[in-house]
Design an enzyme around this catalytic site. Sequence first.
Site, mmCIF file in Angstrom:
data_model
loop_
_atom_site.group_PDB
_atom_site.id
_atom_site.type_symbol
_atom_site.label_atom_id
_atom_site.label_comp_id
_atom_site.label_asym_id
_atom_site.label_seq_id
_atom_site.Cartn_x
_atom_site.Cartn_y
_atom_site.Cartn_z
ATOM 1 N N HIS A 413 0.829 -1.207 0.000
ATOM 2 C CA HIS A 413 0.000 0.000 0.000
ATOM 3 C C HIS A 413 0.866 1.262 0.000
ATOM 4 O O HIS A 413 0.612 2.208 -0.744
ATOM 5 C CB HIS A 413 -0.930 -0.003 1.217
ATOM 6 C CG HIS A 413 -1.673 1.279 1.403
ATOM 7 N ND1 HIS A 413 -1.267 2.248 2.305
ATOM 8 C CD2 HIS A 413 -2.757 1.778 0.768
ATOM 9 C CE1 HIS A 413 -2.094 3.273 2.232
ATOM 10 N NE2 HIS A 413 -3.008 3.020 1.316
ATOM 11 N N ARG A 503 30.292 -2.734 -17.072
ATOM 12 C CA ARG A 503 31.434 -3.221 -16.291
ATOM 13 C C ARG A 503 31.011 -4.390 -15.411
ATOM 14 O O ARG A 503 30.142 -4.259 -14.553
ATOM 15 C CB ARG A 503 31.991 -2.098 -15.425
ATOM 16 C CG ARG A 503 32.562 -0.919 -16.200
ATOM 17 C CD ARG A 503 33.274 0.024 -15.224
ATOM 18 N NE ARG A 503 33.852 1.167 -15.894
ATOM 19 C CZ ARG A 503 33.324 2.385 -15.884
ATOM 20 N NH1 ARG A 503 32.181 2.599 -15.245
ATOM 21 N NH2 ARG A 503 33.919 3.385 -16.496
ATOM 22 N N ARG A 571 31.857 -6.025 -20.787
ATOM 23 C CA ARG A 571 33.301 -6.257 -20.657
ATOM 24 C C ARG A 571 33.537 -7.345 -19.626
ATOM 25 O O ARG A 571 33.069 -7.255 -18.495
ATOM 26 C CB ARG A 571 34.014 -4.963 -20.227
ATOM 27 C CG ARG A 571 35.537 -5.089 -20.225
ATOM 28 C CD ARG A 571 36.186 -3.763 -19.857
ATOM 29 N NE ARG A 571 35.981 -3.417 -18.454
ATOM 30 C CZ ARG A 571 36.295 -2.226 -17.930
ATOM 31 N NH1 ARG A 571 36.797 -1.278 -18.700
ATOM 32 N NH2 ARG A 571 36.094 -2.001 -16.653
ATOM 33 N N ASN A 696 40.913 6.366 -20.979
ATOM 34 C CA ASN A 696 41.685 6.631 -19.770
ATOM 35 C C ASN A 696 42.978 5.818 -19.743
ATOM 36 O O ASN A 696 44.072 6.356 -19.568
ATOM 37 C CB ASN A 696 40.851 6.334 -18.522
ATOM 38 C CG ASN A 696 39.759 7.352 -18.314
ATOM 39 O OD1 ASN A 696 39.815 8.454 -18.848
ATOM 40 N ND2 ASN A 696 38.739 6.995 -17.543
ATOM 41 N N ASP A 697 42.865 4.500 -19.905
ATOM 42 C CA ASP A 697 44.056 3.655 -19.899
ATOM 43 C C ASP A 697 44.976 3.988 -21.071
ATOM 44 O O ASP A 697 46.199 4.060 -20.920
ATOM 45 C CB ASP A 697 43.668 2.167 -19.953
ATOM 46 C CG ASP A 697 43.577 1.549 -18.564
ATOM 47 O OD1 ASP A 697 44.043 2.190 -17.607
ATOM 48 O OD2 ASP A 697 43.041 0.436 -18.444
ATOM 49 N N CYS A 744 34.847 4.939 -24.982
ATOM 50 C CA CYS A 744 34.223 5.106 -23.670
ATOM 51 C C CYS A 744 35.073 6.093 -22.870
ATOM 52 O O CYS A 744 36.260 5.843 -22.659
ATOM 53 C CB CYS A 744 34.155 3.781 -22.915
ATOM 54 S SG CYS A 744 33.267 2.477 -23.769
#
Length: 786
Positions: A413, A503, A571, A696-697, A744
């Site tokens: 409810h 991820r 991934r 990034n990497d 990404c």
Amino acid sequence: MTKYCISFSEIRHTDLASVGGKNASLGEMIRKMTPLGIRVPMGFAVTVAAFRAFLREAELEAPLKNSLDSLDKDTLSNLPEVGRKCRRMIHSTAIPDQIQAEIQAFYLKLGKNKSVAVRSSATAEDLPSASFAGQHDSFLNIKGPKALLEAVRNCYASLYNDRAIKYRLDNGFDHMDVGLSVGVQHMVRSDKGSAGVAFTLDPESGFDNVVYLTSAWGLGEMVVQGAVNPDEFYLFKPSLAKALPYPILQKKPGAKEHKMVFAKDGKKPLKIVPTTAGEKTEFSLEESDLIQLGKWCLEIEKLYDTPMDIEWAKDGKSGELSIVQARPETVHRKKALTLKTYHMPNRPDPLCVGKAVGKAIASGKVVIVNSLSDASKVEKGDIIVADITNPDWNALLRRAICIVTNKGGRTSHASIVARELGIHAVVGCGNATEKLKDGQVVTVSCAEGDEGKVFDGKLDWEEREVHLGDLNETKTRAMLILADPDRAFQMAMYPQQGVGLLRMEFIISTAIRIHPMALVKYGEMVESHEKRAIHALTSAYENKELYFVEKLAASIGMVAAAFHPKEVIVRMSDFKSNEYRELIGGKYFEPEEENPMLGFRGASRYYHELYREGFGLECRAMKRVREEMGLDNVKLMVPFCRMPEEGKQVLKCMKSFGLERGKKNLEIYMMVEIPSNVILAESFADLFDGFSIGSNDLTQLILGVDRDSALVSGLFDENNPAVKEMLAKVIRDVKRKGKTIGLCGQAPSDYPEFAGFLVDQGIDSISFNADALIGGIKNIQKAENK
């Protein structure tokens, strides 16, 4: 001669004016669903004509109208007095003899002293525009003609409950125009089985490609009232329709602390008893029954051509399933073109945690509400905290900015009212009334996925309103980066073209928590604190490996279903060894490395003897998602693959675990995050179907900058010419080989010129975190409109 009773089998949906919404729906289902093998318990309706005759013969119409007209519609200050006066009139009036005789005759046709459910069915009920859910009363396990007649009169009286009177006012219904029918239906002996509620969409987001189902032991009233925390299930509609082996996306156990059963002492028809230790830990519905109910829900939704709210029950004696009620779902009929997003950057540990209803954050003063006698304490903007809520509280709940309860699930409810009022709630906390105090200022957040959290004090948060109407689809696909499956249905509403990066690590660390090799080698582990922790988490699984496979498949499946048929690129695990050591049992299976960032990570783990069997569990889960659950929009991606020879070994390893590139349309992608990936792009393109640049990497390895080091972080720059030259080369080489490539990262949303650079290079897609998606799309639009 006027008919005061009519069998359900003779009722059509067009009979709403004579039998009310609930009974008209039951009659239509019995007529249309029974030939399909869907069980709906038989019974009969005491018609609206009987109710009108009851009022007319006792000359109650004018007194009732006069009493209702005396209601102060602005302040509702005299609502309790008006409602009480109306109900007193009904209770003090006998049902006319002719109507009594007809009710008794129809009851005897069901069987002598048969146990029945007696439910109110108003002519303004179960409509697409107003559900009236919970406004009128029902009575269960009613036996014998005398008890039945009393229950019918009590149903009549419930038309004048305070909550029903106010609901009619709020929705523009004339009190005297609304008539009441009563449904009398065979009781399903779910007191010895289980019962619950199903929605043919996700009740939170409105995502309509799933069936959401709740279940608990005993009568379903406990689930509807929110008096118990039920089991929760999600099923994927396309897989149900295709009769695929495993359409179940997710199963979440509830505490199921109590159940409602038939009483045997004769004084009261029902009683609430504690569940056994076994009932608390076991699912209250078998998978075969769950799938059967899911299929029935699809048929019912098809019949009504609208999302449905369905109550079901399982007879504990016969083992048979039945549908006992169905009504149109009323909250998610219109999809807004505006989304409001919330973000709380800094937050302490929560005081209590429950299930999130809604997607908002609010601060306010706590008011502990135990009963209607506490109504005067509640002011506009307060946070109501209660054990459970009651339909009688609807008026006071409207003053609240949000609701927090000890008990209940997403079909309780409190949850239904919160959605109708457009406020958020945290239900099923277990300890809210103990942890929170009257007058305490708290912040309640439902903006973090599945869990709702209550924090001490007034915290700061950010709100953004996202206007979707002016965002046209771009040629360069704008996709999402996701980690948390609990946010999938919400994120699927965003203007995206799929998931470019899901991820796996977040799922393993939060939903699974155990190192996969500790599950593979569980039988060989010595007795220890870690082994005991593993046993506690996996106690429902004799095969410990199956715990990992099912949990991972369920989480990935939720995301894949949310975005289906758009692609979801998953991934495979990309923990570093130091991160793997943090999982339960991880210290027994992970090496200690000086530089984990460049060590035993990504592709090199998958075929290595130290982790190969763990990778096998990942592959089994992905095979389950694609082939058993039917989510073939899932594509797999291999991270940190240093050289083509390593790529070949990984693909060979995946094939040995049943994941063969090209078989059953399986596509396998590779991350581009190492300079060797760029230099040897064409060789890698001979092995993989597509690529995603991990900017990034890749940037840190091109520039030799540790992005986690504060001392040199200022040198980290995706706009550096060296980085851009490498990006241009890999996009060019991959496109030359006829393969797809995306990126990404944060830079395309932060820097319009960077997005423009990628578009100019012909990149196929750019994936963004949810909070950066809108800005990223606008940057892509600018670049494409040059």
